[in-house]
Design an enzyme around this catalytic site. Sequence first.
Site, mmCIF file in Angstrom:
data_model
loop_
_atom_site.group_PDB
_atom_site.id
_atom_site.type_symbol
_atom_site.label_atom_id
_atom_site.label_comp_id
_atom_site.label_asym_id
_atom_site.label_seq_id
_atom_site.Cartn_x
_atom_site.Cartn_y
_atom_site.Cartn_z
ATOM 1 N N LYS A 160 -23.939 -104.340 7.317
ATOM 2 C CA LYS A 160 -25.050 -105.293 7.422
ATOM 3 C C LYS A 160 -26.179 -104.707 6.608
ATOM 4 O O LYS A 160 -26.087 -103.566 6.157
ATOM 5 C CB LYS A 160 -25.492 -105.462 8.880
ATOM 6 C CG LYS A 160 -25.693 -104.128 9.617
ATOM 7 C CD LYS A 160 -26.116 -104.305 11.069
ATOM 8 C CE LYS A 160 -25.004 -104.681 11.994
ATOM 9 N NZ LYS A 160 -25.270 -105.862 12.805
ATOM 10 N N ARG A 161 -27.266 -105.489 6.392
ATOM 11 C CA ARG A 161 -28.400 -104.905 5.693
ATOM 12 C C ARG A 161 -28.867 -103.652 6.423
ATOM 13 O O ARG A 161 -28.747 -103.544 7.652
ATOM 14 C CB ARG A 161 -29.558 -105.915 5.606
ATOM 15 C CG ARG A 161 -29.312 -107.010 4.613
ATOM 16 C CD ARG A 161 -29.068 -106.470 3.222
ATOM 17 N NE ARG A 161 -30.307 -106.051 2.621
ATOM 18 C CZ ARG A 161 -30.956 -106.741 1.693
ATOM 19 N NH1 ARG A 161 -30.461 -107.857 1.216
ATOM 20 N NH2 ARG A 161 -32.087 -106.305 1.188
ATOM 21 N N THR B 46 -24.295 -112.599 12.664
ATOM 22 C CA THR B 46 -23.106 -113.423 12.430
ATOM 23 C C THR B 46 -21.917 -112.528 12.100
ATOM 24 O O THR B 46 -20.770 -112.898 12.348
ATOM 25 C CB THR B 46 -23.344 -114.427 11.284
ATOM 26 O OG1 THR B 46 -24.014 -113.746 10.217
ATOM 27 C CG2 THR B 46 -24.192 -115.584 11.737
ATOM 28 N N LYS C 57 -17.681 -112.441 13.154
ATOM 29 C CA LYS C 57 -16.541 -112.255 12.244
ATOM 30 C C LYS C 57 -15.676 -111.094 12.713
ATOM 31 O O LYS C 57 -14.442 -111.158 12.658
ATOM 32 C CB LYS C 57 -17.032 -112.004 10.817
ATOM 33 C CG LYS C 57 -17.815 -113.171 10.238
ATOM 34 C CD LYS C 57 -18.562 -112.793 8.957
ATOM 35 C CE LYS C 57 -19.655 -113.808 8.661
ATOM 36 N NZ LYS C 57 -20.616 -113.317 7.643
ATOM 37 N N HIS D 164 -35.499 -117.993 12.236
ATOM 38 C CA HIS D 164 -34.446 -116.971 12.167
ATOM 39 C C HIS D 164 -34.928 -115.558 12.478
ATOM 40 O O HIS D 164 -34.198 -114.597 12.210
ATOM 41 C CB HIS D 164 -33.807 -116.943 10.779
ATOM 42 C CG HIS D 164 -33.002 -118.159 10.432
ATOM 43 N ND1 HIS D 164 -31.656 -118.260 10.665
ATOM 44 C CD2 HIS D 164 -33.378 -119.336 9.868
ATOM 45 C CE1 HIS D 164 -31.215 -119.429 10.238
ATOM 46 N NE2 HIS D 164 -32.248 -120.115 9.759
ATOM 47 N N LYS E 74 -31.925 -102.427 13.021
ATOM 48 C CA LYS E 74 -30.463 -102.496 13.204
ATOM 49 C C LYS E 74 -29.881 -101.129 13.581
ATOM 50 O O LYS E 74 -28.727 -101.028 13.993
ATOM 51 C CB LYS E 74 -29.800 -103.034 11.940
ATOM 52 C CG LYS E 74 -30.197 -104.484 11.608
ATOM 53 C CD LYS E 74 -29.532 -104.954 10.312
ATOM 54 C CE LYS E 74 -30.004 -106.323 9.849
ATOM 55 N NZ LYS E 74 -29.393 -107.438 10.625
HETATM 56 N N1 CR6 Z 1 -31.774 -111.455 8.566
HETATM 57 C C1 CR6 Z 1 -31.526 -112.742 11.343
HETATM 58 O O1 CR6 Z 1 -32.115 -111.488 11.300
HETATM 59 C C2 CR6 Z 1 -29.458 -114.059 11.852
HETATM 60 C C3 CR6 Z 1 -29.598 -114.690 10.461
HETATM 61 C C4 CR6 Z 1 -29.059 -116.105 10.455
HETATM 62 C C5 CR6 Z 1 -31.665 -113.450 9.999
HETATM 63 C C6 CR6 Z 1 -30.072 -112.660 11.829
HETATM 64 O O2 CR6 Z 1 -30.038 -112.130 13.130
HETATM 65 O O3 CR6 Z 1 -28.103 -113.996 12.202
HETATM 66 O O4 CR6 Z 1 -30.973 -114.708 10.042
HETATM 67 N N2 CR6 Z 1 -33.065 -113.716 9.782
HETATM 68 O O5 CR6 Z 1 -29.612 -116.863 11.469
HETATM 69 C C7 CR6 Z 1 -33.685 -113.938 8.587
HETATM 70 O O6 CR6 Z 1 -33.126 -113.883 7.514
HETATM 71 C C8 CR6 Z 1 -35.123 -114.260 8.609
HETATM 72 C C9 CR6 Z 1 -31.148 -112.572 8.865
HETATM 73 O O7 CR6 Z 1 -30.188 -112.872 8.238
#
Ligand code: CR6
Length: 839
Positions: A565-566, A673, A677, A374, A571
């Site tokens: 988002k975080r 993701t 949405k 991921h 980002k």
């Molecule tokens: N932080 C990715 O950064 C991805 C999600 C789910 C992440 C994000 O781009 O959509 O996973 N990666 O695949 C990790 O958590 C390591 C995320 O949520």
Amino acid sequence: SDKKTAAAAAAPVQIEDDRTGLSVETLKRAFADNLFYIQGKNADIATLNDYYMALAYTVRDRLLQRWLSTIKAQLKPEVKVVYYLSAEFLMGPHLGNNLVSLGIYDQVRQAIQESGLNLEELIAQEEEPGLGNGGLGRLAACYLDSLAALEIPAVGYGLRYEFGIFDQEIRDGWQVEITDKWLRYGNPWEIARPEATVEVKLGGHTEAFVDGAGRYRVRWIPERTIVGVPYDTPVLGFKNNAANTLRLWKAEAPESFDFQAFNLGDYYGAVNAKMYSENISKVLYPNDEPLQGRELRLEQQFFFVSCSLQDIIRRHLYVGGKLEDLHNSAAIQLNDTHPSIGIAELMRLLVDEHNIDWDTAWQITQNTFAYTNHTLLPEALERWPLSLFGSLLPRHLEIIFEINRRFLQEVSAKFPGDTGRLARLSLIQEGPEKFVRMAHLASAGSHAINGVAALHSELLKRDVLRDFYELSPEKFSNKTNGVTPRRWIMLSNPELAFLISESIGDGWIKNLGELRELERFANDKEFQSRWRQIKLNNKTNLAEYIRKRTGLVVDPHSLFDIQVKRIHEYKRQHLNVLYIITLYNRLKQNPELEITPRTFIFGGKAAPGYFMAKLIIKLINSVADVVNNDPDVGGRLKVVFLPDYNVTFGQRVYPAAELSEQISTAGKEASGTGNMKFSMNGALTIGTLDGANVEIREEAGEENFFLFGLTTEEVYALKARGYNPRDYYNGNPALRQVIDQLASGVLSSGETHLFAPLVDHLLNRDEYLLLADYQSYVECQDRVGEAYRDQEHWTRMSILNSARMGKFSSDRAIREYCEDIWGAVAVDVVLEEYVQATA
Ligand code: CR6
């Protein structure tokens, strides 16, 4: 009505009626009953939460039959079960979702209304289980939803954290973390299964011995033992009979062990040991893209993985399976490397505890496991110091050495004399401090490896896992992420869902590709105006929520430009801020300037130890203070930071968004993701060619997407040439002005040093290329502002975005996993008759 009473008397109410009946009358009676008998309250003293609990139990009663029938249908030797191992499941509130899945939203709303209450208010009472950080945990939740929707037998395995992701408050513009006590009032959706408790060993040492058959064996003498107690939550399929299981493990102390062996007479010590054991499932590590590895984190990972594998083996043997055939009845998916210790643990269970020879055990292991990566961020790739690893898991370290020895032998055979390659591929990173590389363990021990968007999967093959790709190209594939349209359209945007179903029927809910049929309404004036009205309603709701939470008044007719988002430097929330300051400067220079009124909305948590991310939150709030209160701006720009972004809040935000900010540096966001949405709900995207943005743009059409910024190739090339952010600063007066303002203190009430670390970073390093992308972003944002003035055209683009997002349903993603990786197929669930307890 006399007749009715007579009929009721003739057919006495059966026990199951009140627990399974779906008529408004029965629901009302069950609700009142549960308030009295479960909450122990009546209307005189009941709180809103009591009412929520009474309703939750009413709904839970109505899903148990599905759940038990599903378990029965799946407990057969020929059924293949998907086991999704994940350190995080960010499920979001259950009540509303379960009403949607059971198809009883309307009856329940009426029953609650006739009971003198409001359903939406009760739904809002639920404390969401925040057992995840962000995308990765939420993806796991969407996948469980789709697995159940598609009737694929599946169990999600994870940790039952007592404290989930912290609640965020903003004080004086800074983030403050508050402990998330989600279990405070109890959790009506889980059922404890103490009878299925398993033991997990930790620490100690190993001993070699020769067994009765003359075979060389190893036994692990642990330093301590803890037990895992499973808590199960049913996960309903959408309007079908399936209900899969989310099984989360709680760590407890095996009291007898501690009392008798160690703490004879030392009561305090025994209680202390109990606390120590329970620590393991105490709290979720609040890092997205994990930055630091602590011992407790490794304990968490091993704990839930060992519990889960023992559970999987127990189930397999229970249905009469042979361990040699485990891969025929089990597909185990590793959600990132967090559960990858499972490779070594399954080897240990097979070889040490079930006496299977190494080669067979390795075959079983490889055939059973698959691994999803991921992240491309090098600092987020998990590695554990050998010393730490060996003291907690001495036997697993030996097993990893043996896996590595054999693995490197294979590599040598394929690439003779290539010592550089051996070092790069090794499961152990050599050097003054040695590490276990978890991504290497996961890759070597799995038969399939996938990335989460097309670009990400390509970059995995090219960079992060290049040597593994050259060794075993057949293992690699792409599985672009997806999200569930049940939660993210039906539940969160009911008016839009209604309009869509009225126009094209309701097949889209299970088959999102059908949204394409909306294309024929894209130019329809009447449809457009209803589409716009729904967006306006959602914006008005969000505006009201913003006013309640922050006191800020925003105009629902302004362009809602949203980044949630975080908070992370890659980002680039701060790139968004640079544009806001640029707009502000234009207005200061020329207060008469015609601009499209905009509301910039931010939300997101920062890892508590991530200084720069916390400073970005402070920056957003400081800029908000200046912009929102300057009479020259005249309300044309508003900046909002909404505290405590979570699933519940996401459900309000996506339906109200018009512009979705997806502005990460190309090559850094694995997929995203939230981007999906947003566009499903009719927002247009301003974005880079990163992660799944690439595919979203491909689907939506490039004319319906606001593209800017360097491509991944250009980012690499620029960095290879030697990137100097000062060139951009010196060459761009508008940019220079913004950066100088950050440094001067005009945005921080004269505190010149406040944003110095940010300015310093941007001017001297700028790892994420904000200055290089600034001009392109500004021009693109200006095009957005222009485009918004033509509401008809904007609405057309908005409709086309929704219409073309079918690909991003998690149903599509799960189908691909089933076909290409898991070999799992749907199992029909027949509802079993309610069985009365017999003596
Ligand atoms: N932080 C990715 O950064 C991805 C999600 C789910 C992440 C994000 O781009 O959509 O996973 N990666 O695949 C990790 O958590 C390591 C995320 O949520």
